[in-house]
Design an enzyme around this catalytic site. Structure first.
Site, PDB file in Angstrom:
ATOM      1  N   ASP A  59      49.707  57.853  76.018  1.00 30.08           N
ATOM      2  CA  ASP A  59      49.260  57.914  75.101  1.00 30.08           C
ATOM      3  C   ASP A  59      48.621  59.540  74.712  1.00 30.08           C
ATOM      4  O   ASP A  59      47.740  59.577  75.856  1.00 30.08           O
ATOM      5  CB  ASP A  59      47.823  56.497  74.820  1.00 30.08           C
ATOM      6  CG  ASP A  59      47.525  56.838  73.638  1.00 30.08           C
ATOM      7  OD1 ASP A  59      48.059  58.014  72.776  1.00 30.08           O
ATOM      8  OD2 ASP A  59      46.658  56.012  73.801  1.00 30.08           O
ATOM      9  N   ASN A  86      53.911  67.336  70.404  1.00 30.97           N
ATOM     10  CA  ASN A  86      54.689  67.193  69.554  1.00 30.97           C
ATOM     11  C   ASN A  86      53.936  66.013  68.609  1.00 30.97           C
ATOM     12  O   ASN A  86      53.977  65.390  67.863  1.00 30.97           O
ATOM     13  CB  ASN A  86      55.983  66.578  69.616  1.00 30.97           C
ATOM     14  CG  ASN A  86      56.497  66.041  68.458  1.00 30.97           C
ATOM     15  OD1 ASN A  86      56.889  66.065  67.741  1.00 30.97           O
ATOM     16  ND2 ASN A  86      56.604  64.790  68.780  1.00 30.97           N
ATOM     17  N   TYR A 150      44.612  64.246  57.570  1.00 33.14           N
ATOM     18  CA  TYR A 150      45.132  64.800  58.449  1.00 33.14           C
ATOM     19  C   TYR A 150      46.311  66.634  58.057  1.00 33.14           C
ATOM     20  O   TYR A 150      45.632  66.785  59.257  1.00 33.14           O
ATOM     21  CB  TYR A 150      46.812  63.939  58.290  1.00 33.14           C
ATOM     22  CG  TYR A 150      48.304  64.406  58.049  1.00 33.14           C
ATOM     23  CD1 TYR A 150      48.170  63.788  59.699  1.00 33.14           C
ATOM     24  CD2 TYR A 150      49.028  64.751  57.418  1.00 33.14           C
ATOM     25  CE1 TYR A 150      49.427  64.784  60.636  1.00 33.14           C
ATOM     26  CE2 TYR A 150      50.058  65.359  57.910  1.00 33.14           C
ATOM     27  CZ  TYR A 150      50.485  64.974  59.743  1.00 33.14           C
ATOM     28  OH  TYR A 150      51.614  66.135  60.044  1.00 33.14           O
ATOM     29  N   ALA A 152      43.657  68.127  57.715  1.00 33.52           N
ATOM     30  CA  ALA A 152      42.755  69.270  58.379  1.00 33.52           C
ATOM     31  C   ALA A 152      42.727  69.465  60.146  1.00 33.52           C
ATOM     32  O   ALA A 152      42.645  70.470  60.740  1.00 33.52           O
ATOM     33  CB  ALA A 152      41.100  68.733  58.048  1.00 33.52           C
ATOM     34  N   LYS A 154      45.651  69.148  61.474  1.00 34.65           N
ATOM     35  CA  LYS A 154      46.975  70.128  61.681  1.00 34.65           C
ATOM     36  C   LYS A 154      46.559  71.955  61.152  1.00 34.65           C
ATOM     37  O   LYS A 154      47.136  72.353  61.824  1.00 34.65           O
ATOM     38  CB  LYS A 154      48.394  69.502  60.362  1.00 34.65           C
ATOM     39  CG  LYS A 154      48.338  68.349  61.040  1.00 34.65           C
ATOM     40  CD  LYS A 154      49.307  68.785  62.303  1.00 34.65           C
ATOM     41  CE  LYS A 154      50.240  67.094  62.496  1.00 34.65           C
ATOM     42  NZ  LYS A 154      50.890  67.345  64.410  1.00 34.65           N
TER      43      LYS A 154
END
Length: 250
Positions: A59, A86, A150, A152, A154
């Site tokens: 995980d 990824n 999301y 932030a 990245k």
């Protein structure tokens, strides 16, 4: 061209989408590829396609799994040359609905997971003078309503990419990122937990905004991951390459 012969590549979230496409392309160029994910059946199916692809059930958001994943790679394959972070998590999450669990999940997979995995892999990457490729998003540097957490996460990954690149350059380890635009994967349903109706709506809205007129497919993005890890990119580090059909400029 077999420019990755005998190199070992670790790809998180490699059972589907961009990760799976990248695994196939690395293997086709001679690499021994190890993919991770939570669904063993999917990983087994991919590994069954090519003897150069193996897997570890892990995980990407688990703090315990990072070090164990690297230990398993070294035990089974003897080295680690390239790390591809990824795996991703996200949500269309308006600020008024942002609860601690959803925010924590996004940052666990997109920020903490890549950090811990890179830390565990670092001695082996230094020994190989290898490379890290992080997979970000157009929204890591482009604002959008409902995507604040999301985006932030990245943005953090992109800035970590640049900082790690400067920090690791003396050791010969290159660090770059690919910022992918909206791509035809299971991300909207599996990771963003949208209903089938919402998925259809979001896809239509995204396609309409992309200058090249369509959402991407994994095979549009994977070659750039491979290229950033390749020997031909030996003088390239601290870069974020956006692959999104022109969305970033729209």
């Amino acid at each position: 061209m077999h420019q990755f012969t005998d190199k070992v590549v670790l790809i998180t979230g490699g059972g589907a989408g961009i990760g799976r496409a990248a695994a196939r392309q690395f293997a086709a160029q001679g690499a021994r590829v190890v993919v991770t994910g939570r669904r063993e059946a999917v990983l087994q199916e991919l590994a069954g396609e090519n003897p150069r692809i193996g897997y570890v059930v892990a995980d990407a958001g688990s703090t315990q799994d990072a070090a164990q994943t690297v230990r398993t790679v070294i035990e089974r394959w003897g080295r680690l040359d390239i790390l591809v972070n990824n795996a991703g998590a996200g949500a269309i999450l308006p600020l008024a609905e942002a609860g601690v669990e959803r925010v924590r999940e996004i940052f666990a997979v997109n920020v903490i997971g890549p950090s811990l995995l890179a830390t565990a892999a670092l001695p082996h990457l230094k020994a190989a003078r290898g490379a890290i490729v992080n997979v970000s998003s157009t929204f890591g540097h482009k604002a959008a309503p409902g995507l604040s957490h999301y985006a932030a996460s990245k943005a953090a990954l992109e800035h970590m990419t640049r900082c790690w690149a400067l920090e690791l350059a003396p050791d010969g380890v290159r660090v770059n990122a690919v910022a992918a635009g909206p791509t035809e994967t299971e991300f909207l349903s599996e990771r963003m937990k949208l209903s089938p109706e919402q998925v259809v709506q979001v896809k239509a809205e995204e396609a309409a905004r992309i200058p090249l007129g369509r959402r991407g497919v994994p095979e549009d993005v994977a070659p750039w991951i491979v290229a950033l890890a390749a020997p031909g990119a030996a003088w390239l580090t601290a870069q974020v390459i956006t692959v999104d059909g022109g969305l970033d400029a729209a």
